[in-house]
Design an enzyme around this catalytic site. Sequence first.
Site, PDB file in Angstrom:
ATOM      1  N   GLY A  32    -108.123  -1.169  64.641  1.00 24.51           N
ATOM      2  CA  GLY A  32    -108.245  -0.326  65.825  1.00 24.51           C
ATOM      3  C   GLY A  32    -108.171  -1.048  67.153  1.00 24.51           C
ATOM      4  O   GLY A  32    -108.555  -0.489  68.179  1.00 24.51           O
ATOM      5  N   GLY A  33    -107.677  -2.270  67.180  1.00 24.83           N
ATOM      6  CA  GLY A  33    -107.562  -2.995  68.434  1.00 24.83           C
ATOM      7  C   GLY A  33    -106.546  -2.378  69.368  1.00 24.83           C
ATOM      8  O   GLY A  33    -105.628  -1.663  68.931  1.00 24.83           O
TER       9      GLY A  33
ATOM     10  N   ASN B 284     -99.311  -4.855  62.609  1.00 26.10           N
ATOM     11  CA  ASN B 284    -100.519  -5.354  61.952  1.00 26.10           C
ATOM     12  C   ASN B 284    -100.190  -6.088  60.644  1.00 26.10           C
ATOM     13  O   ASN B 284    -100.845  -7.057  60.278  1.00 26.10           O
ATOM     14  CB  ASN B 284    -101.453  -4.190  61.654  1.00 26.10           C
ATOM     15  CG  ASN B 284    -102.881  -4.614  61.378  1.00 26.10           C
ATOM     16  OD1 ASN B 284    -103.687  -4.755  62.282  1.00 26.10           O
ATOM     17  ND2 ASN B 284    -103.204  -4.803  60.112  1.00 26.10           N
TER      18      ASN B 284
ATOM     19  N   ASN C 186    -107.469  -2.599  57.059  1.00 24.92           N
ATOM     20  CA  ASN C 186    -107.987  -3.681  57.885  1.00 24.92           C
ATOM     21  C   ASN C 186    -108.901  -3.113  58.965  1.00 24.92           C
ATOM     22  O   ASN C 186    -108.473  -2.255  59.743  1.00 24.92           O
ATOM     23  CB  ASN C 186    -106.800  -4.427  58.513  1.00 24.92           C
ATOM     24  CG  ASN C 186    -107.201  -5.430  59.580  1.00 24.92           C
ATOM     25  OD1 ASN C 186    -106.565  -5.541  60.615  1.00 24.92           O
ATOM     26  ND2 ASN C 186    -108.240  -6.175  59.330  1.00 24.92           N
TER      27      ASN C 186
ATOM     28  N   ARG D 163     -98.241  -5.648  72.204  1.00 21.52           N
ATOM     29  CA  ARG D 163     -99.457  -4.846  72.076  1.00 21.52           C
ATOM     30  C   ARG D 163     -99.946  -4.353  73.438  1.00 21.52           C
ATOM     31  O   ARG D 163    -100.490  -3.248  73.537  1.00 21.52           O
ATOM     32  CB  ARG D 163    -100.540  -5.642  71.342  1.00 21.52           C
ATOM     33  CG  ARG D 163    -100.224  -5.788  69.865  1.00 21.52           C
ATOM     34  CD  ARG D 163    -101.358  -6.352  69.068  1.00 21.52           C
ATOM     35  NE  ARG D 163    -102.581  -5.568  69.173  1.00 21.52           N
ATOM     36  CZ  ARG D 163    -103.489  -5.494  68.210  1.00 21.52           C
ATOM     37  NH1 ARG D 163    -103.297  -6.123  67.065  1.00 21.52           N
ATOM     38  NH2 ARG D 163    -104.587  -4.814  68.378  1.00 21.52           N
TER      39      ARG D 163
ATOM     40  N   HIS E 112    -110.829 -12.349  62.053  1.00 17.47           N
ATOM     41  CA  HIS E 112    -110.844 -10.936  61.665  1.00 17.47           C
ATOM     42  C   HIS E 112    -109.508 -10.465  61.104  1.00 17.47           C
ATOM     43  O   HIS E 112    -109.434  -9.409  60.481  1.00 17.47           O
ATOM     44  CB  HIS E 112    -111.194 -10.107  62.908  1.00 17.47           C
ATOM     45  CG  HIS E 112    -111.456  -8.662  62.639  1.00 17.47           C
ATOM     46  ND1 HIS E 112    -112.385  -8.218  61.735  1.00 17.47           N
ATOM     47  CD2 HIS E 112    -110.901  -7.536  63.170  1.00 17.47           C
ATOM     48  CE1 HIS E 112    -112.410  -6.898  61.714  1.00 17.47           C
ATOM     49  NE2 HIS E 112    -111.503  -6.454  62.571  1.00 17.47           N
ATOM     50  N   TRP E 113    -108.459 -11.233  61.294  1.00 17.58           N
ATOM     51  CA  TRP E 113    -107.102 -10.803  60.953  1.00 17.58           C
ATOM     52  C   TRP E 113    -106.573 -11.626  59.791  1.00 17.58           C
ATOM     53  O   TRP E 113    -105.566 -12.306  59.887  1.00 17.58           O
ATOM     54  CB  TRP E 113    -106.213 -10.964  62.183  1.00 17.58           C
ATOM     55  CG  TRP E 113    -105.262  -9.827  62.386  1.00 17.58           C
ATOM     56  CD1 TRP E 113    -105.270  -8.608  61.791  1.00 17.58           C
ATOM     57  CD2 TRP E 113    -104.133  -9.840  63.272  1.00 17.58           C
ATOM     58  NE1 TRP E 113    -104.232  -7.838  62.243  1.00 17.58           N
ATOM     59  CE2 TRP E 113    -103.516  -8.566  63.161  1.00 17.58           C
ATOM     60  CE3 TRP E 113    -103.604 -10.767  64.150  1.00 17.58           C
ATOM     61  CZ2 TRP E 113    -102.390  -8.215  63.898  1.00 17.58           C
ATOM     62  CZ3 TRP E 113    -102.488 -10.419  64.886  1.00 17.58           C
ATOM     63  CH2 TRP E 113    -101.895  -9.158  64.759  1.00 17.58           C
TER      64      TRP E 113
END
Length: 290
Positions: free
Chosen positions: A35-36, A44, A103, A183, A261-262
């Site tokens: 959700g970034g 993603n 994710n 992004r 986190h990725w």
Amino acid sequence: MTTTRCHERTVTVAGKPIFFSEKGSGPPVVMLHGGGPGASGVSNYSRNIDALAERFRLIVPDMPGYGRSAKGVDHDDPFGYLADVIRGLIDALGIDNAHLVGNSYGGAAALRLALDTPHRVGKLVLMGPGGIGTTRGLPTAGLRSLLSYYGGDGPSREKLAAFIRTYLVYDGAAVPDELIDTRYRASIDPEVVADPPLRRPSGPRALWRMDLTRDRRLRVLPTPTLILWGRDDKVNRPAGGPMLLNLLPNAELVMTSHTGHWMQWERAELFNQLVTDFLSPDSALAAGRP
């Protein structure tokens, strides 16, 4: 490692357009992004789609509120809303049962979908999923950065670069400027700025619904689940990995060092190998019965 061209389509779910990319053949796998700001399905999973499409039919949507899908999310029950939309997507494609890969934000949506309709989900892969005790106590620095992106002076490339390079990944220097630029452009869509899809939960009802560890159905969920978590995740606390492992009756946990986190981007080769093995019918991972 970048994704070669996918087949692109849009279907209508509950009156709203949902865009997705598709590639490969075999058992269907729906891949849900985080959700970034400025996120989308293909961006993603840019380092995973080609490898996984060799064995599976990949369906990679832009989640509601992101990319080329309809904007607007039910903020009273966001994970439930997202689960309903993704279920509507696989309904529209005539798929009775699919594996789900999620994710962060997408991980919470995937888990909620499995809790609501376990017969629709074959296996689950969850990478640093949201909703795992994240509404208890103070949020992490990474989550604060994410949730404040549209606040204050509004979105900016500098704020987005700081979030991605400081909190999203372990090695910020590895993130190319092109990714930040792409992004950022997506994050300033006027519809998104007017109604950001990810925001701080307000009120006890929303807080309760966004903490999936309070859901008693977790302890009896039969779905084989692979939990992947970066030890250095600064958005969703790595302690969520063992917490979820101890709640689910049929789960495996893999945690990696020097990973934020990725994980699917930073440790793409390992991620692709683990997911391919886990989703295979003869996998030894989470093969037991609850």
